[in-house]
Structures are given as C-alpha cells and as structure tokens.
Scaffold this motif. Structure first.
Motif, PDB file in Angstrom:
ATOM      1  N   ARG A   1     -28.238  51.824  15.249  1.00  0.00           N
ATOM      2  CA  ARG A   1     -29.292  50.852  14.977  1.00  0.00           C
ATOM      3  C   ARG A   1     -28.874  49.460  15.451  1.00  0.00           C
ATOM      4  NH1 ARG A   1     -29.124  51.046   9.909  1.00  0.00           N
ATOM      5  NH2 ARG A   1     -30.640  52.734   9.577  1.00  0.00           N
TER       6      ARG A   1
ATOM      7  N   GLU B   1     -39.538  59.520  16.791  1.00  0.00           N
ATOM      8  CA  GLU B   1     -39.698  59.628  15.340  1.00  0.00           C
ATOM      9  C   GLU B   1     -38.551  58.936  14.612  1.00  0.00           C
ATOM     10  OE1 GLU B   1     -40.101  63.089  11.872  1.00  0.00           O
ATOM     11  OE2 GLU B   1     -39.982  63.645  13.992  1.00  0.00           O
ATOM     12  N   LEU B   2     -37.324  59.157  15.104  1.00  0.00           N
ATOM     13  CA  LEU B   2     -36.151  58.538  14.493  1.00  0.00           C
ATOM     14  C   LEU B   2     -36.150  57.029  14.706  1.00  0.00           C
ATOM     15  CD1 LEU B   2     -33.586  59.356  12.940  1.00  0.00           C
ATOM     16  CD2 LEU B   2     -32.399  59.455  15.154  1.00  0.00           C
TER      17      LEU B   2
ATOM     18  N   ARG C   1     -38.744  55.011  15.144  1.00  0.00           N
ATOM     19  CA  ARG C   1     -39.769  54.374  14.311  1.00  0.00           C
ATOM     20  C   ARG C   1     -39.294  54.236  12.872  1.00  0.00           C
ATOM     21  NH1 ARG C   1     -45.001  53.821  16.068  1.00  0.00           N
ATOM     22  NH2 ARG C   1     -45.777  54.037  13.948  1.00  0.00           N
ATOM     23  N   ARG C   2     -38.564  55.211  12.407  1.00  0.00           N
ATOM     24  CA  ARG C   2     -38.107  55.199  11.022  1.00  0.00           C
ATOM     25  C   ARG C   2     -36.906  54.265  10.823  1.00  0.00           C
ATOM     26  NH1 ARG C   2     -37.244  60.321  10.504  1.00  0.00           N
ATOM     27  NH2 ARG C   2     -34.968  60.354  10.560  1.00  0.00           N
ATOM     28  N   GLU C   3     -36.028  54.166  11.825  1.00  0.00           N
ATOM     29  CA  GLU C   3     -34.742  53.511  11.618  1.00  0.00           C
ATOM     30  C   GLU C   3     -34.551  52.192  12.351  1.00  0.00           C
ATOM     31  OE1 GLU C   3     -32.560  54.436   9.525  1.00  0.00           O
ATOM     32  OE2 GLU C   3     -33.157  56.480   9.016  1.00  0.00           O
TER      33      GLU C   3
ATOM     34  N   PRO D   1     -40.296  49.793  15.087  1.00  0.00           N
ATOM     35  CA  PRO D   1     -41.661  50.240  14.796  1.00  0.00           C
ATOM     36  C   PRO D   1     -42.593  50.138  16.001  1.00  0.00           C
ATOM     37  CG  PRO D   1     -41.317  48.045  13.903  1.00  0.00           C
ATOM     38  CD  PRO D   1     -39.986  48.498  14.436  1.00  0.00           C
TER      39      PRO D   1
ATOM     40  N   GLU E   1     -44.067  54.380  20.573  1.00  0.00           N
ATOM     41  CA  GLU E   1     -45.041  55.451  20.340  1.00  0.00           C
ATOM     42  C   GLU E   1     -44.955  56.444  21.485  1.00  0.00           C
ATOM     43  OE1 GLU E   1     -49.204  53.848  22.241  1.00  0.00           O
ATOM     44  OE2 GLU E   1     -48.649  53.039  20.261  1.00  0.00           O
TER      45      GLU E   1
END
Length: 425
Positions: A92, A141-142, A144-146, A149, A152
């Motif tokens: 991250r 998906e990962l 967007r979550r971590e 944002p 897409e």
C-alpha cells in the motif's frame, strides 16, 4: 523517419547552462541533469542551498527525454502479487508513493508555470488475453479495498468504447494517471532550477569523487572541480565514471518508441477517444498514447537489446508491425520519429534511494520513472536535510546482482524467457 526522440526534437532549447570552467564550492553537487537531479536541484535551491548540477551530456538527454511521456499511478507489479510478497502495509505504501508522485509532477508544473501539456487522462491496462482480465480484476478488487478507490474494471463487452481495437479483452482503469510532453517539462524544470539559483553544467562528465580531510567531497568533472558538503547521484546507471556501486545493482534494458505523423482527428476519436495512457499486460509490454497534435506515440520492449541507432531502427520496424496489428486502420501510416533509451531495472523492479558511504542516491525506477524521478528529487532534498523517514524506499536491501559488472550479457536469455512466459500465460 528521424532516429531521434520526438520530445527532445520538439522541446525548447535549454539556454541557461553554466559557461566556462565549473569549479569552486557548493553546498550540494548533483550528478545528473535528468528529472531526479533537476527536481532535487530545484527543491534545494528553493531552500537557499548553493547547488551545482553536472551532466555528462545534455539536460534530459537520456531516460528523462526518451520515454513514452506517461505519468502514471501504480507500481510496476500486479498489486496482489506485491502484497503477497511484501505484505499489505508495504504494498500500500509503495502504491501510494506512485500516486503521490503524479501529484508532485502536477504541483511542480503549476508552481513553476511549466508549459508541457500536462493533463490527467487516466491509464488503461489492457488485458492481452482473457485470463489476464481475471488477474487484473482480482488486483482491482484488492486495490479498491486497500489503496485506491479511483480504479475500476472495463469489461470485455465495453472495451471497444475505450479503444478501437479487437486485440484486447477488457482492462483496469486507473483514473488519476497523467501525461505530458517530457521534453518541454524537462527544459522548464531546468530553467526553474536556475531561476531559483542552481548552476547547471552540461558536457561535464564526473570522473572522480574523493572525500577530503574536512569531510567534504571533491567532485572532479571534465569542466572543473567542485567541493561540496553533500553529493546526490541522480545518474541512472552510468556506463563510465566512479559509479560501480550503481552499475552492479541495476541492469539497463533498451526501450523503443515510434511516433506517427499527425493523424486525422476523426481517426483518433474512433481509435482512442479518451486519449488515455495505454499499457498492455504482456511481459513484452507495449504502451501508447496520443499527443495534443494527434500523433500516436507507440513504444515497448520490442527486443531485449541495447539502444543504439541500428538497434532503434530494427526495433522500430517491430513496433510498426505491432501498431498495425493493434490498429489495422493505421496500416501504412508514416512514422516520423523512432528512438530508444535505456531503462534502469533493479532485480525486484522497485526503486532504490538512500545513502552509501556519504553519497546520496535515487535511481532504479524500472520503467516508471517519469513521475517517480520528479517526486524522489523533492524527497531527496528532504532526506539530505535530515529527514530520512520521508524516503518511501528506505530499508530495502540492495545486493549486487551475481555475475553482473555493468555489461548485461544475459539480456538475450531474459528476453527468450519472457517470450516463453507470454506464450504460455
């Protein structure tokens, strides 16, 4: 077809370089007048430091002026793979460092009023195979979550609204990425550094760096000797000079690019309506974008080889064939520029920055240097002022590459391996 970088050929001249011998004292000597060195010089000079920049050639004459002009978010890895290898916190932090780097470029452009066609267009990573889409979707998906944002997926059913090619199976859109004319930016950055008090000397290859009895560093170049309190190596992977520490830890790989003649606006609208940065998902990657005057700038590895005029021309023919494969409508289009440059790769494709025996360095951007080099120039000014905690790459080990002493004898083997991986996966 001109064998020269579009960006260097169409950039304004750098007119404020130091004349005559370059000697005396400086608070900081910066070795290298690419984006890292110029950005650091600007940040240091703004703080009142006396700065001398020494370059073996011309301002932004190497990687900074020979890339694709993408200024993109995102690390050079699949995010899920990176998180699995390093842990989510580090993955991250590294991803966010690249996002911050794009912001840094935009801030410098605005603060220094650099006319370089900077714009936020987004980056679309294109799935070259159906199974690549599934991997990108898991990463999205990962992310967007971590970490982000603003990403897409564009499914295969909608990809033709993004790109007028039948070669792709969807993609991952990172909305905060940008692009610019790197030649105009680089010259503008150099002029800004001089305007704030830095001294920039071209044609000044550094031949020796010695520590003096008082703790200062004596930097010897072809244009004179400068004594400095601190030295920043912002050279990439130099083939000559007293930089064996860097040469043993990076491999320089050729990257090759062509630029078409200006295309009809209606053709651009059909093929690339959103004018994003586009990158394919193969190891033998292709990347492309459209310029404000409607040229398609199309690059890629093409071959695992060194850049030189003969190699650039051979790679240009491969790139042209790939461009026409992606976009049959452009078959026979005139190619106005063809060029190459060297990408400095670390073994894990992560940058390195820090200090070694009194010499500071930031390098090894591994193909993602446009934004990160500018960002790290600013960061290294903070690090050299006593704030090493701001360096996102601190603590990364950087062992020498076994059997590597500067000449990348193993490139053909690496190229064959990646071609096999692209075929298998």
């Amino acid at each position: 077809m001109k064998l020269e970088s579009l960006w260097l050929a169409t950039a304004p001249a750098f007119t404020r370089g130091a004349e005559g011998p370059v000697s005396g004292r400086a608070d900081v000597v910066v070795v290298g007048a690419g984006f890292t060195g110029l950005s650091a010089a600007l940040a240091l000079a703004r703080r009142g430091a006396s700065v001398t920049v020494l370059d073996a050639g011309r301002v932004i004459g190497e990687a900074s002026g020979r890339n694709g002009g993408h200024c993109s978010s995102g690390v050079a890895h699949d995010f899920a793979t990176l998180a699995g290898r390093l842990g989510m916190d580090k993955a991250r932090a590294f991803y966010q460092a690249y996002a911050a780097a794009v912001d840094t470029v935009e801030t410098v452009v605005r603060q220094e009023h650099i006319d370089c066609d900077f714009m936020r267009t987004g980056k679309l990573k294109l799935a070259s195979k159906p199974e690549h889409y599934d991997k990108l979707a898991r990463s999205c998906e990962l992310l967007r979550r971590e970490a982000d944002p603003h990403v897409e997926m564009v499914p295969a059913a909608d990809i033709r609204a993004e790109i007028g090619s039948g070669k792709f199976f969807g993609g991952l859109l990172q909305k905060t990425s940008g692009q610019m004319h790197v030649g105009k930016f680089g010259v503008g950055l150099a002029h800004a550094a001089v305007r704030h008090g830095a001294r920039i000397a071209e044609q000044a290859p550094v031949t020796q760096i010695d520590r003096q009895s008082d703790g200062s560093l004596r930097v010897t170049s072809a244009r004179g000797i400068v004594d400095a309190g601190q030295v920043l190596l912002a050279t990439g992977n130099p083939r000559t000079g007293p930089f064996s520490y860097l040469r043993r830890r990076m491999v320089s790989v050729g990257a090759f690019i062509i630029a078409t003649e200006p295309l009809d606006a209606a053709v651009v609208q059909r093929l690339l309506p959103h004018r994003r940065n586009y990158v394919t998902s193969k190891n033998f990657v292709n990347y492309f974008r459209v310029t404000p005057d409607n040229r398609l700038v199309f690059g890629g590895r093409a071959r695992f080889a060194i850049s030189n005029p003969r190699s650039d021309e051979k790679s240009g023919r491969i790139l042209r064939a790939t461009l026409e494969e992606f976009f049959p409508e452009l078959r026979g289009v005139r190619i106005d520029h063809c060029w190459g440059g060297m990408v400095d790769m670390t073994a894990d494709r992560l940058p390195r920055a820090g200090e070694d025996h009194g010499l500071y360095f930031s390098t090894g951007y591994s193909g993602h240097g446009v934004q990160m080099s500018v960002h790290m120039g600013q960061v290294m000014a903070d690090v050299m002022a006593g704030r090493p905690e701001l360096n996102p790459w601190r603590g990364l080990d950087w062992p020498a590459i076994p059997g590597h002493f500067g000449k990348p004898w193993f490139l053909p083997i690496v190229g064959a391996y990646y071609r096999l991986q692209d075929w298998l996966h």
